[in-house]
Motif scaffolding. Structure first.
Motif, PDB file in Angstrom:
ATOM      1  N   ALA A 150       1.661 -31.407  64.063  1.00 24.77           N
ATOM      2  CA  ALA A 150       1.335 -32.371  63.012  1.00 24.77           C
ATOM      3  C   ALA A 150       1.581 -31.794  61.629  1.00 24.77           C
ATOM      4  O   ALA A 150       1.475 -30.588  61.406  1.00 24.77           O
TER       5      ALA A 150
ATOM      6  N   TYR B  46       0.140 -32.620  57.661  1.00 21.10           N
ATOM      7  CA  TYR B  46      -0.948 -33.364  57.032  1.00 21.10           C
ATOM      8  C   TYR B  46      -1.193 -32.861  55.614  1.00 21.10           C
ATOM      9  O   TYR B  46      -0.956 -31.690  55.308  1.00 21.10           O
TER      10      TYR B  46
ATOM     11  N   LEU C 153      -8.794 -39.798  55.693  1.00 20.55           N
ATOM     12  CA  LEU C 153      -7.347 -39.793  55.905  1.00 20.55           C
ATOM     13  C   LEU C 153      -6.945 -40.648  57.104  1.00 20.55           C
ATOM     14  O   LEU C 153      -5.931 -41.349  57.065  1.00 20.55           O
TER      15      LEU C 153
ATOM     16  N   ALA D 200      -4.238 -43.496  56.214  1.00 23.66           N
ATOM     17  CA  ALA D 200      -2.841 -43.221  56.568  1.00 23.66           C
ATOM     18  C   ALA D 200      -2.086 -44.527  56.795  1.00 23.66           C
ATOM     19  O   ALA D 200      -2.526 -45.393  57.548  1.00 23.66           O
TER      20      ALA D 200
ATOM     21  N   TYR E  67       4.466 -38.041  56.560  1.00 24.40           N
ATOM     22  CA  TYR E  67       4.078 -36.944  57.444  1.00 24.40           C
ATOM     23  C   TYR E  67       4.253 -37.400  58.895  1.00 24.40           C
ATOM     24  O   TYR E  67       4.351 -38.593  59.174  1.00 24.40           O
TER      25      TYR E  67
ATOM     26  N   LYS F 236      -8.522 -31.726  55.437  1.00 26.09           N
ATOM     27  CA  LYS F 236      -7.877 -33.016  55.200  1.00 26.09           C
ATOM     28  C   LYS F 236      -8.676 -33.849  54.198  1.00 26.09           C
ATOM     29  O   LYS F 236      -9.896 -33.698  54.081  1.00 26.09           O
TER      30      LYS F 236
ATOM     31  N   VAL G  87       3.134 -36.838  63.207  1.00 28.63           N
ATOM     32  CA  VAL G  87       2.202 -36.360  64.228  1.00 28.63           C
ATOM     33  C   VAL G  87       2.860 -36.567  65.584  1.00 28.63           C
ATOM     34  O   VAL G  87       3.414 -37.640  65.857  1.00 28.63           O
TER      35      VAL G  87
ATOM     36  N   LEU H  93      -6.568 -37.125  62.456  1.00 35.81           N
ATOM     37  CA  LEU H  93      -6.438 -37.039  61.001  1.00 35.81           C
ATOM     38  C   LEU H  93      -7.787 -37.161  60.299  1.00 35.81           C
ATOM     39  O   LEU H  93      -7.926 -36.754  59.141  1.00 35.81           O
TER      40      LEU H  93
END
Length: 351
Positions: A291, A293, A85, A89, A277, A81, A279, A75
């Motif tokens: 994933a 994102y 991130l 997250a 979200y 992104k 992953v 990420l």
């Protein structure tokens, strides 16, 4: 209106044909793995029990903490992104499963015929015109596969299961309401060799890692039928891109062998910007399989500026260069819009 009552699946047991230990399963499951010795049994029909001689596993090397670190590192990469991130997250949940897949080794060959729409200029002088015509075309292509078929009825019971299939979309950028994404950030799964790296099935490293073994429900013959159908569908789609109109497409699929392989996966759910979200991390290879994102502010600014800035610059150069000042000023206006969008986005502080 009549009420519908959901009857829970009946819990059953079967003695392992290898070590004699009881194997617990629910009605509908037909590919059962013994948690004591690791042998796998297939219920092939009424009173017919078959011990699967060849079944493998991709040896898990990531525990829960390592999987989360892998997801956060992924990420943190990439220009689309938001900055930071990976650290920002908010971890919601982590689920680890060892999932049963029938890997169908196969070779597929396709021959196709079609028509391409073309144009040509005919006539001369005032009779000169452009006309459309169709030109026949044909071709062949072939490919080897280790096609994965999830060995359970419901492919939607866990997120990301279908994304292992070649050509399936596996990366899902969230541009929200931004319309100038140009399809950037998406990705499809490659035609990878899913038999590479497998080892004979054993329970080593599974119990201690927190991964849970999931029993299968689909027997080998059905998995091979499913693989054939999906390979044909994939080749039909590939052939459709080779001509304006496909008139005939014939695909032959030869199954060269089928093996039951257990794939360890970690599903990680995280929150960011008010949305959740997911992953999916391969616990054996350490790769991010699929994933979702969010797309960051900087990526949106760059896309917007490139579109309006380049278009505006071209219009301005063409307009002022040829004396069409109205077109030139329209180009200047587009450049101004790009600059204004950048300033507003930066001042607003939205990610």
């Amino acid at each position: 209106m009549a009420e519908t009552t959901n009857v829970p699946s009946e819990n059953k047991t079967l003695n392992c044909s290898n070590c004699g230990a009881p194997i617990g399963y629910v009605e509908g499951e037909s590919v059962l793995t013994c948690e004591h010795c690791g042998s796998t049994t297939m219920l092939a029909g009424f009173d017919q029990i078959v011990t699967i001689q060849s079944h493998s596993i991709m040896r898990p090397r990531l525990d829960e903490n390592s999987a989360v670190k892998t997801a956060r590192a992924w990420l943190s990469e990439g220009r689309l992104k938001p900055s930071g991130l990976g650290d920002a997250a908010d971890l919601r949940s982590v689920s680890g499963r060892v999932l049963p897949y029938w890997i169908v080794k196969s070779f597929a060959s396709t021959s196709w015929r079609g028509m391409n729409r073309k144009t040509r200029t005919v006539g001369s002088g005032q009779q000169k015109r452009t006309e459309e015509y169709w030109e026949p075309t044909s071709g062949r292509f072939s490919e080897n596969y280790t096609w994965p078929v999830y060995a359970r009825e419901n492919e939607a019971e866990y997120w990301g299961l279908k994304f292992l299939e070649p050509g399936q979309k596996c990366l899902f950028p969230d541009w929200r309401k931004f319309i100038f994404s140009f399809g950037m950030g998406s990705k499809t799964s490659p035609n990878a060799n899913l038999l590479e790296g497998r080892v004979p099935f054993s329970l080593d490293g599974i119990t201690d890692s927190g991964l849970k073994i999931v029993n299968g429900q689909i027997v080998q013959a059905r998995a091979e039928e499913t693989a054939r159908a999906r390979i044909v569908q994939s080749h039909d789609a590939k052939a459709a891109g080779k001509a304006t109109r496909i008139t005939d497409c014939d695909t032959t699929v030869t199954v060269q062998g089928t093996e039951l392989v257990y794939l360890p996966m970690w599903e990680i759910v995280y929150g960011y910007g008010g949305r959740d979200y997911r992953v999916l991390v391969n616990a054996a290879s350490g790769a991010v399989v699929a994933a979702e994102y969010p797309v960051g502010r900087t990526a949106k600014i760059v896309n917007f500026d490139l579109l309006f800035g380049i278009l505006g610059g071209l219009l301005a150069a063409a307009g002022f260069g040829t004396g069409h000042h109205g077109v030139g000023w329209a180009g200047v206006a587009l450049v101004a819009v790009a600059v204004a969008y950048t300033i507003i986005s930066l001042v607003s502080g939205k990610k």
